[in-house]
Design an enzyme around this catalytic site. Structure first.
Site, PDB file in Angstrom:
ATOM      1  CG  ASP A 121      35.238  40.881  46.962  1.00 42.58           C
ATOM      2  OD1 ASP A 121      34.476  41.745  46.515  1.00 42.58           O
ATOM      3  OD2 ASP A 121      36.425  40.776  46.627  1.00 42.58           O
TER       4      ASP A 121
ATOM      5  CE1 TYR B 202      38.773  44.342  41.679  1.00 43.33           C
ATOM      6  CE2 TYR B 202      40.868  43.802  42.729  1.00 43.33           C
ATOM      7  CZ  TYR B 202      39.534  44.181  42.821  1.00 43.33           C
ATOM      8  OH  TYR B 202      38.968  44.386  44.057  1.00 43.33           O
TER       9      TYR B 202
ATOM     10  CG  HIS C 194      32.159  44.808  49.690  1.00 46.34           C
ATOM     11  ND1 HIS C 194      31.419  43.987  48.853  1.00 46.34           N
ATOM     12  CD2 HIS C 194      33.464  44.517  49.428  1.00 46.34           C
ATOM     13  CE1 HIS C 194      32.244  43.259  48.126  1.00 46.34           C
ATOM     14  NE2 HIS C 194      33.480  43.544  48.452  1.00 46.34           N
TER      15      HIS C 194
END
Length: 289
Positions: free
Chosen positions: A82, A207, A267
């Site tokens: 990720d 983020y 994922h």
């Protein structure tokens, strides 16, 4: 864990933590390697930065370098999952002499070619990138429910996108079961670590730092590389990503790259199919010792 063949450093993503590598650490140790899986600063067992909002990707690279130096490890295989793929490749680019090889799961070399601008306002990265938005969304639930919901949403093949009047946490029904490969004990382990760290830093990194995701120029990656991609990973649906990988464009910057597709992989492929992923990782490690 001591290893005769070399050292493997595992870098997690979100909502993951060192524990997400539990299957891989044992497997590489049994294969003769030393396994290291730190929590990124601000995550889990690590200390909180005093000013999380000032964090940068370089901090994560510096932390890995400091860990290797403190353990007197001259060279390492880096495995990133990720967003952990970014510091993994950043470390390769910054310190190529310290890297024997790099493996990433779910995310290729960070490229300027993928733009998320065409995605709607409800896209989870846009929502979580706004200071205060995710905090208010998460605060409606206990930590365990937040982690549980994110695991359910992110193990699907669709990109999590909220509709008008919806928050990201509203996208999963509370009656939806956890994926069969993620147990209640696993959830409790994750929740205990996030109860310690909270979400302030994990929201900042990655983020609220994604504007610095791609490189200004495309450096050449001069070490052997492996990309393991679940074909049901929602990240393949980010604009431009699947074409970047399947067309071979990624090999313009990572020439010595092997790509493995796992047809049913989500994922969280390393937790979903640990035995298969472990075999791919160990085969790569042993071929580049």
């Amino acid at each position: 864990v001591a290893g005769e063949l070399g050292t493997v450093a595992f870098l997690h993503g979100f909502p993951e933590i060192w524990y997400s590598w539990r299957h891989q650490m044992i497997a590489v140790a049994e294969a003769g390697f030393r396994a290291i899986a730190p929590d990124f600063r601000g995550y889990g067992l690590s200390e909180q930065p005093r000013e999380p909002e000032k964090a940068t990707w370089e901090d994560l690279v510096d932390d890995l370098l400091a860990i290797l130096d403190s353990l007197s490890i001259p060279k390492v295989f880096v495995v990133g999952k990720d967003f952990g793929a970014k510091p993994a490749y950043d470390f390769v680019v910054s310190h190529p002499d310290r890297v024997a090889g790099v493996i990433t799961l779910g995310i290729p070399f960070p490229s300027k070619l993928s733009s998320r601008d065409s995605l709607p306002e409800g896209f989870y990265i846009f929502r979580w990138g706004k200071p205060g938005r995710a905090e208010a969304d998460f605060a409606r639930f206990d930590v365990k429910t937040v982690v549980r919901t994110v695991y359910i949403l992110f193990s699907r093949s669709e990109i999590p996108i909220a509709g008008e009047g919806q928050e990201i946490m509203d996208l999963a029904d509370s009656t939806t079961p956890l994926p069969e490969w993620f147990t209640d004990e696993d959830l409790a382990a994750y929740a205990s670590l996030y109860e310690k760290s909270g979400f302030r830093f994990p929201l900042q990194m990655p983020y609220r730092s994604l504007t610095k995701w791609a490189y200004e120029s495309d450096p050449k990656v001069e070490v052997p590389a492996l990309l393991v991609m679940g074909e049901k990973d929602y990240c393949l649906k980010f604009p431009g990503v699947e074409d970047y990988i399947r067309s071979g464009m990624v090999k313009n910057v990572v020439p010595d790259l092997e790509i493995i597709y796992m047809p049913e992989g989500s994922h969280f492929v390393q937790e979903q199919f640990p035995d298969q992923v472990n075999q791919h990782i160990i085969k790569f490690l042993k071929s580049h010792v």
